[in-house]
Design a protein around this motif. Structure first.
Motif, PDB file in Angstrom:
ATOM      1  N   HIS A  31      27.418 -25.832  10.939  1.00 61.34           N
ATOM      2  CA  HIS A  31      26.501 -25.872   9.866  1.00 61.34           C
ATOM      3  C   HIS A  31      25.529 -27.008   9.807  1.00 61.34           C
ATOM      4  N   GLU A  36      20.233 -29.842   9.305  1.00 58.42           N
ATOM      5  CA  GLU A  36      20.727 -28.532   9.367  1.00 58.42           C
ATOM      6  C   GLU A  36      20.872 -27.868  10.587  1.00 58.42           C
ATOM      7  N   SER A  70      17.177 -27.920  -2.313  1.00 57.35           N
ATOM      8  CA  SER A  70      17.075 -26.659  -2.071  1.00 57.35           C
ATOM      9  C   SER A  70      18.370 -26.165  -1.256  1.00 57.35           C
ATOM     10  N   VAL A  71      19.211 -27.473  -0.991  1.00 54.08           N
ATOM     11  CA  VAL A  71      20.270 -27.015  -0.139  1.00 54.08           C
ATOM     12  C   VAL A  71      21.550 -27.409  -1.008  1.00 54.08           C
ATOM     13  N   GLN A  72      21.329 -27.918  -2.215  1.00 56.11           N
ATOM     14  CA  GLN A  72      22.478 -28.004  -3.045  1.00 56.11           C
ATOM     15  C   GLN A  72      23.107 -26.868  -3.684  1.00 56.11           C
ATOM     16  N   ARG A  73      24.510 -27.071  -3.775  1.00 53.19           N
ATOM     17  CA  ARG A  73      25.283 -25.662  -4.216  1.00 53.19           C
ATOM     18  C   ARG A  73      25.447 -24.917  -2.979  1.00 53.19           C
ATOM     19  N   THR A  74      25.138 -25.261  -1.780  1.00 57.21           N
ATOM     20  CA  THR A  74      25.330 -24.306  -0.577  1.00 57.21           C
ATOM     21  C   THR A  74      26.663 -24.903   0.142  1.00 57.21           C
ATOM     22  N   HIS A  75      26.643 -24.553   1.379  1.00 56.96           N
ATOM     23  CA  HIS A  75      27.708 -24.988   2.355  1.00 56.96           C
ATOM     24  C   HIS A  75      27.702 -26.300   2.827  1.00 56.96           C
ATOM     25  N   TYR A 135      27.739 -18.516   1.779  1.00 55.37           N
ATOM     26  CA  TYR A 135      27.490 -20.009   1.110  1.00 55.37           C
ATOM     27  C   TYR A 135      27.007 -19.936  -0.443  1.00 55.37           C
ATOM     28  N   VAL A 136      26.647 -18.552  -0.668  1.00 59.93           N
ATOM     29  CA  VAL A 136      26.289 -18.527  -2.254  1.00 59.93           C
ATOM     30  C   VAL A 136      27.325 -18.896  -3.106  1.00 59.93           C
ATOM     31  N   GLN A 172      29.421 -21.123  -2.686  1.00 61.78           N
ATOM     32  CA  GLN A 172      29.947 -22.508  -2.499  1.00 61.78           C
ATOM     33  C   GLN A 172      29.410 -23.467  -3.611  1.00 61.78           C
ATOM     34  N   LYS A 210      28.133 -27.602  -4.783  1.00 60.89           N
ATOM     35  CA  LYS A 210      27.392 -28.803  -4.056  1.00 60.89           C
ATOM     36  C   LYS A 210      28.522 -29.609  -3.578  1.00 60.89           C
TER      37      LYS A 210
END
Length: 202
Positions: free
Chosen positions: A13, A73, A105-110, A197-198, A200, A202
C-alpha cells in the motif's frame, strides 16, 4: 545512531522513505489537501512552514532523537504526508510513533493502518523494542480512535501537557503497544489491510 538507522519500508500500500529536503515541495502540496494546519489541537505546518519543518526533523535525526519518513502511495507515487519515530530511547528500547499527518483525501482509508504495520514491524521485529508509544490530543478524536483501532492500550492522560495555540493547554492521551502484544496486533493489522479500504478508519 546505530540502533535506529534510516531505511526504506514498504508494503503493498505505501512506501515510507527517509525524509529528504527534496520532498519539501511535494509535502507542501500534500498539506494543502484539507488545509490541515487549521486543526487547532495539533501542530501541522502550513505550506510556508514546510521547509523549516523538514529541516527541524532532519536536525533531530542528526541528534539521534527522531527518524522522520515521507509517506508515499505505492501505486501512484503520490506523497501523502509525514510520520516519524521520535522520543527515541535506545537504552530502554522504546520509541514513539508520532508527528504524523496525511492529506485529507486519504484519511479513513488503508493508509494509516499500512504505515503503522511497517513502523511497528520495524520497531518490534528489527529493533526488538520493548514498547512503542503513541500520543495525541484529547480533542483529536479521529487520532484516538485510530490508535485504539490498532490495538494500542491507554497508559494514561498527561493533564495540561502542552501549550498548543494562544496559550490553550492540551491534555495528551498516551497509548502503547508492548512486545508481548505484538503478535496479536500484527495479526489484527493484517486482517484490517485485507478488507476493502472503504471500511477502514484513519
Amino acid at each position: 545512531m546505530v540502533w535506529l538507522t534510516p531505511q526504506v519500508l514498504e508494503n503493498d500500500h505505501v512506501i515510507l522513505t527517509p525524509l529528504k529536503k527534496q520532498h519539501t515541495a511535494a509535502l507542501m502540496e500534500a498539506v494543502c489537501d484539507g488545509e490541515l494546519w487549521n486543526l487547532w489541537f495539533t501542530h501541522i505546518p502550513t505550506p510556508e512552514q514546510m521547509e523549516s519543518e523538514v529541516q527541524r526533523r532532519l536536525n533531530l535525526q542528526t541528534q539521534g532523537k527522531m527518524l522522520p519518513y515521507t509517506v508515499i502511495e505505492k501505486q501512484t507515487a503520490k506523497v501523502l504526508g509525514m510520520t516519524s519515530f521520535m522520543n527515541v530511547e535506545a537504552t530502554h528500547r522504546r520509541v514513539e510513533i508520532g508527528s504524523t499527518w496525511y492529506r485529507q483525501s486519504v484519511q479513513r482509508t488503508h493508509v494509516n493502518t499500512a504505515c503503522k504495520q511497517l513502523l511497528l514491524s520495524y520497531a518490534f521485529d528489527q529493533l526488538d523494542c520493548i514498547a512503542v508509544e503513541f500520543r495525541t490530543s484529547s480533542f483529536n478524536f479521529k487520532s484516538r480512535a485510530a490508535i485504539e483501532r490498532l490495538g494500542a492500550k491507554l497508559d494514561g492522560i498527561l493533564r495540561s501537557h502542552q501549550i498548543v495555540r494562544d496559550d490553550v493547554l492540551r491534555d495528551t492521551y498516551v497509548y502503547s503497544i508492548v512486545k508481548s502484544e505484538w503478535a496479536a496486533v500484527q495479526q489484527h493489522l493484517n486482517f484490517l489491510l485485507a478488507k476493502p479500504y472503504v471500511t477502514q478508519g484513519k
